[in-house]
Design a protein around this motif. Structure first.
Motif, PDB file in Angstrom:
ATOM      1  N   ALA A 258       5.498  15.395  39.303  1.00 51.05           N
ATOM      2  CA  ALA A 258       5.846  14.338  40.005  1.00 51.05           C
ATOM      3  C   ALA A 258       6.617  13.273  39.301  1.00 51.05           C
ATOM      4  O   ALA A 258       6.502  13.246  37.928  1.00 51.05           O
ATOM      5  N   ILE A 259       7.051  12.434  39.684  1.00 48.28           N
ATOM      6  CA  ILE A 259       7.871  11.097  39.268  1.00 48.28           C
ATOM      7  C   ILE A 259       7.281   9.878  40.083  1.00 48.28           C
ATOM      8  O   ILE A 259       7.376   9.863  41.342  1.00 48.28           O
ATOM      9  N   CYS A 260       6.484   9.045  39.363  1.00 47.82           N
ATOM     10  CA  CYS A 260       5.659   8.242  40.173  1.00 47.82           C
ATOM     11  C   CYS A 260       5.580   6.789  39.627  1.00 47.82           C
ATOM     12  O   CYS A 260       5.808   6.981  38.211  1.00 47.82           O
ATOM     13  N   ARG A 261       5.050   5.811  40.297  1.00 46.73           N
ATOM     14  CA  ARG A 261       4.703   4.822  39.471  1.00 46.73           C
ATOM     15  C   ARG A 261       3.384   4.890  38.814  1.00 46.73           C
ATOM     16  O   ARG A 261       2.757   5.990  39.130  1.00 46.73           O
ATOM     17  N   ALA A 262       2.643   3.909  38.217  1.00 52.11           N
ATOM     18  CA  ALA A 262       1.472   4.122  37.487  1.00 52.11           C
ATOM     19  C   ALA A 262       0.154   3.341  37.996  1.00 52.11           C
ATOM     20  O   ALA A 262      -0.741   2.738  37.312  1.00 52.11           O
ATOM     21  N   GLY A 263       0.176   3.275  39.176  1.00 54.24           N
ATOM     22  CA  GLY A 263      -1.073   2.702  39.926  1.00 54.24           C
ATOM     23  C   GLY A 263      -2.166   3.348  39.606  1.00 54.24           C
ATOM     24  O   GLY A 263      -2.017   4.629  39.338  1.00 54.24           O
ATOM     25  N   ALA A 264      -3.605   2.877  39.358  1.00 52.27           N
ATOM     26  CA  ALA A 264      -4.632   3.520  39.130  1.00 52.27           C
ATOM     27  C   ALA A 264      -4.911   4.714  40.017  1.00 52.27           C
ATOM     28  O   ALA A 264      -5.468   5.672  39.723  1.00 52.27           O
ATOM     29  N   GLY A 265      -4.911   4.205  41.372  1.00 48.80           N
ATOM     30  CA  GLY A 265      -5.057   5.322  42.278  1.00 48.80           C
ATOM     31  C   GLY A 265      -4.108   6.635  42.227  1.00 48.80           C
ATOM     32  O   GLY A 265      -4.715   7.728  42.226  1.00 48.80           O
ATOM     33  N   THR A 266      -2.935   6.234  42.038  1.00 42.62           N
ATOM     34  CA  THR A 266      -1.816   7.390  41.949  1.00 42.62           C
ATOM     35  C   THR A 266      -2.301   8.085  40.779  1.00 42.62           C
ATOM     36  O   THR A 266      -2.386   9.522  40.697  1.00 42.62           O
ATOM     37  N   ILE A 267      -2.627   7.501  39.370  1.00 39.94           N
ATOM     38  CA  ILE A 267      -3.017   8.324  38.231  1.00 39.94           C
ATOM     39  C   ILE A 267      -4.139   9.172  38.478  1.00 39.94           C
ATOM     40  O   ILE A 267      -4.221  10.448  38.138  1.00 39.94           O
ATOM     41  N   THR A 268      -5.123   8.797  39.179  1.00 37.34           N
ATOM     42  CA  THR A 268      -6.490   9.340  39.407  1.00 37.34           C
ATOM     43  C   THR A 268      -6.156  10.747  40.261  1.00 37.34           C
ATOM     44  O   THR A 268      -6.757  11.916  40.053  1.00 37.34           O
ATOM     45  N   GLU A 269      -5.410  10.432  41.187  1.00 38.77           N
ATOM     46  CA  GLU A 269      -4.983  11.451  42.262  1.00 38.77           C
ATOM     47  C   GLU A 269      -4.266  12.714  41.422  1.00 38.77           C
ATOM     48  O   GLU A 269      -4.722  13.944  41.611  1.00 38.77           O
ATOM     49  N   LEU A 270      -3.400  12.281  40.652  1.00 38.53           N
ATOM     50  CA  LEU A 270      -2.590  13.250  39.754  1.00 38.53           C
ATOM     51  C   LEU A 270      -3.339  13.920  38.781  1.00 38.53           C
ATOM     52  O   LEU A 270      -3.207  15.162  38.882  1.00 38.53           O
ATOM     53  N   VAL A 271      -4.330  13.285  38.279  1.00 34.88           N
ATOM     54  CA  VAL A 271      -5.210  14.126  37.314  1.00 34.88           C
ATOM     55  C   VAL A 271      -6.197  14.960  38.083  1.00 34.88           C
ATOM     56  O   VAL A 271      -6.366  16.118  37.722  1.00 34.88           O
ATOM     57  N   ALA A 272      -6.722  14.308  39.129  1.00 31.32           N
ATOM     58  CA  ALA A 272      -7.352  15.320  39.943  1.00 31.32           C
ATOM     59  C   ALA A 272      -6.846  16.437  40.479  1.00 31.32           C
ATOM     60  O   ALA A 272      -7.660  17.760  40.683  1.00 31.32           O
ATOM     61  N   ASN A 273      -5.373  16.509  40.679  1.00 31.09           N
ATOM     62  CA  ASN A 273      -4.814  17.485  41.270  1.00 31.09           C
ATOM     63  C   ASN A 273      -4.008  18.282  40.305  1.00 31.09           C
ATOM     64  O   ASN A 273      -3.364  19.219  40.551  1.00 31.09           O
ATOM     65  N   ARG A 274      -4.241  17.885  38.905  1.00 29.59           N
ATOM     66  CA  ARG A 274      -3.446  18.770  37.936  1.00 29.59           C
ATOM     67  C   ARG A 274      -2.175  18.786  37.997  1.00 29.59           C
ATOM     68  O   ARG A 274      -1.377  19.950  37.836  1.00 29.59           O
ATOM     69  N   ILE A 275      -1.523  17.532  38.330  1.00 31.34           N
ATOM     70  CA  ILE A 275      -0.055  17.362  38.353  1.00 31.34           C
ATOM     71  C   ILE A 275       0.622  16.679  37.296  1.00 31.34           C
ATOM     72  O   ILE A 275       0.306  15.628  37.071  1.00 31.34           O
ATOM     73  N   PRO A 276       1.384  17.647  36.417  1.00 29.87           N
ATOM     74  CA  PRO A 276       2.161  16.870  35.417  1.00 29.87           C
ATOM     75  C   PRO A 276       3.150  15.971  35.884  1.00 29.87           C
ATOM     76  O   PRO A 276       3.699  16.043  36.991  1.00 29.87           O
ATOM     77  N   SER A 277       3.265  14.743  35.263  1.00 33.43           N
ATOM     78  CA  SER A 277       4.043  13.579  35.920  1.00 33.43           C
ATOM     79  C   SER A 277       5.050  12.738  34.809  1.00 33.43           C
ATOM     80  O   SER A 277       4.626  12.792  33.600  1.00 33.43           O
ATOM     81  N   ILE A 278       6.062  12.323  35.133  1.00 30.92           N
ATOM     82  CA  ILE A 278       6.625  11.151  34.488  1.00 30.92           C
ATOM     83  C   ILE A 278       6.200   9.865  35.100  1.00 30.92           C
ATOM     84  O   ILE A 278       6.404   9.854  36.659  1.00 30.92           O
ATOM     85  N   LEU A 279       5.674   9.081  34.551  1.00 26.01           N
ATOM     86  CA  LEU A 279       4.956   7.655  34.958  1.00 26.01           C
ATOM     87  C   LEU A 279       5.944   6.812  34.858  1.00 26.01           C
ATOM     88  O   LEU A 279       6.196   6.492  33.521  1.00 26.01           O
ATOM     89  N   ILE A 280       6.510   5.867  35.806  1.00 28.74           N
ATOM     90  CA  ILE A 280       7.263   4.809  35.504  1.00 28.74           C
ATOM     91  C   ILE A 280       6.653   3.574  35.769  1.00 28.74           C
ATOM     92  O   ILE A 280       6.604   3.137  37.068  1.00 28.74           O
ATOM     93  N   PRO A 281       6.065   2.833  35.106  1.00 28.57           N
ATOM     94  CA  PRO A 281       5.128   1.482  35.457  1.00 28.57           C
ATOM     95  C   PRO A 281       6.024   0.380  36.045  1.00 28.57           C
ATOM     96  O   PRO A 281       6.920   0.427  35.778  1.00 28.57           O
ATOM     97  N   TYR A 282       5.195   0.077  37.106  1.00 26.76           N
ATOM     98  CA  TYR A 282       5.957  -1.066  37.979  1.00 26.76           C
ATOM     99  C   TYR A 282       5.828  -2.270  37.022  1.00 26.76           C
ATOM    100  O   TYR A 282       4.728  -2.661  36.468  1.00 26.76           O
ATOM    101  N   PRO A 283       7.021  -2.916  36.719  1.00 26.60           N
ATOM    102  CA  PRO A 283       6.924  -4.029  35.456  1.00 26.60           C
ATOM    103  C   PRO A 283       6.353  -5.401  36.092  1.00 26.60           C
ATOM    104  O   PRO A 283       6.359  -6.035  35.011  1.00 26.60           O
ATOM    105  N   PHE A 284       6.313  -5.495  37.268  1.00 28.66           N
ATOM    106  CA  PHE A 284       5.828  -6.801  37.710  1.00 28.66           C
ATOM    107  C   PHE A 284       4.219  -6.829  38.086  1.00 28.66           C
ATOM    108  O   PHE A 284       3.537  -5.872  37.717  1.00 28.66           O
ATOM    109  N   ALA A 285       3.830  -7.551  38.674  1.00 34.77           N
ATOM    110  CA  ALA A 285       2.468  -7.755  39.363  1.00 34.77           C
ATOM    111  C   ALA A 285       1.263  -7.624  38.182  1.00 34.77           C
ATOM    112  O   ALA A 285       0.430  -7.098  37.988  1.00 34.77           O
ATOM    113  N   GLY A 286       1.793  -8.407  36.785  1.00 32.59           N
ATOM    114  CA  GLY A 286       0.947  -8.403  35.959  1.00 32.59           C
ATOM    115  C   GLY A 286       1.317  -7.537  34.624  1.00 32.59           C
ATOM    116  O   GLY A 286       0.624  -7.351  33.508  1.00 32.59           O
ATOM    117  N   GLY A 287       2.030  -6.242  35.154  1.00 28.47           N
ATOM    118  CA  GLY A 287       2.111  -5.556  34.316  1.00 28.47           C
ATOM    119  C   GLY A 287       1.223  -4.667  34.071  1.00 28.47           C
ATOM    120  O   GLY A 287       1.075  -3.749  32.799  1.00 28.47           O
TER     121      GLY A 287
END
Length: 330
Positions: A258-287
């Motif tokens: 997966a190639i995704c942002r790094a919202g907590a929900g996204t991370i939790t679901e990727l881990v739960a489903n054992r999907i390796p990823s490149i995470l690209i944090p959204y740089p705004f909204a407090g970082g």
């Protein structure tokens, strides 16, 4: 006189605040006899989800502070507090659950004044402004990550992040591959940018579209869907493009990387489903997404890239690295 509402769920306008509340409500309603109601800002996506789940909800105005409404904000905030007061008197909730966002602030404050129990859930590694402000009023604060970061120690409990049932359901890969018109012998890449900031990730794929011809891509492109779809067709890239997808659980069952942002929900679901990823944090909204991603990276669970020119220049190298290291990440 009715018995009232057991739990009021107060969520913000984005998926990052909404889905944890929806997941929690789903579990509570399934496993207990408690009832509940959502209080939300007017957003079509939230309304669709609540109708789909047959969960009661009510829409109230937002009181968001900005430089533009500096003069009228105190009146707007007061107006929303009056609405919140009447709402809580009407619903008579035993517990009020807040999942962050400016939207929850007036209602949580009023609920505390009216002596209701308050539970906050903080999704991110670094607590948001709303959680910090409202921590004074909370009875308990549920944390996704083991980081209190100035929140009241005795109130905090590390619970993790609740995940929707359909996002963790196991589907048969072959059936989903057939449903989406994909091939079983190709690596399937999931690309998604979340409810905010999909454009940068879309651009990374489009700039390197020739490279991705050897893969098949499930691409949740947000408002860029038509543009992305047109380029995929022109370049002959195998894939399935969505603006938004309710079938994310099925997608997780076929995604190899997966190639995704790094919202907590996204991370939790990727881990739960054992999907390796490149995470690209959204740089705004407090970082806050940066800290989320770096937490997972420290455990060897992902590659972290940042929204900058360096990532654009070296994206294929990063993706090749993901393919090489993916077995180790799961």
């Amino acid at each position: 006189m009715g018995k009232g509402t057991d739990i009021l769920f107060i969520t913000g306008p984005t998926g990052g605040h909404f889905f944890p509340a929806l997941s929690l409500a789903e579990e509570i309603f399934e496993k207990t006899s408690l009832n509940g109601k959502f209080i939300i800002p007017e957003r079509e996506a939230l309304i669709k989800w609540l109708r789909k789940k047959k969960i009661s909800f009510e829409i109230i105005p937002e009181a968001k502070f900005s430089k533009r409404n500096l003069l009228i904000f105190p009146f707007l905030f007061g107006y929303v507090c009056i609405i919140s007061f009447n709402l809580i008197i009407k619903e008579k909730p035993k517990i009020v659950v807040g999942t962050g966002s400016y939207f929850s602030v007036p209602l949580i404050i009023v609920a505390k004044i009216l002596k209701r129990k308050i539970l906050l859930h903080e999704q991110n590694f670094i607590p948001g402004k709303a959680t910090k402000i409202l921590s004074v009023f909370a009875d308990k604060i549920a944390l996704t990550f083991p980081n209190r970061n100035g929140l009241p120690f005795k109130k905090c409990v590390i619970t993790g992040m609740p995940v929707l049932k359909e996002h963790r359901k196991i589907y048969k890969r072959e059936e989903v591959i057939e449903e989406f018109g994909l091939q079983n012998d190709r690596i399937t890449v999931l690309v998604m940018g979340g409810s905010q900031g999909a454009s940068f990730i879309n651009r990374l794929i489009i700039k390197n579209i020739s490279y991705f011809k050897k893969f098949q891509i499930i691409h949740i492109a947000g408002r860029d869907k038509e543009i992305v779809e047109k380029i995929y067709r022109k370049e002959g890239v195998k894939g399935k493009i969505f603006d938004f997808c309710y079938k994310i659980g099925k997608i997780y069952c076929v995604a190899d990387v997966a190639i995704c942002r790094a919202g907590a929900g996204t991370i939790t679901e990727l881990v739960a489903n054992r999907i390796p990823s490149i995470l690209i944090p959204y740089p705004f909204a407090g970082g806050h997404q940066r800290k989320n991603a770096e937490f997972l990276k420290n455990y060897g669970g992902c590659i972290v890239a940042y929204q900058n020119e360096n990532t654009e220049k070296n994206f294929i190298f990063l993706f090749e690295r993901l393919l090489e290291e993916r077995e180790r990440m799961v």
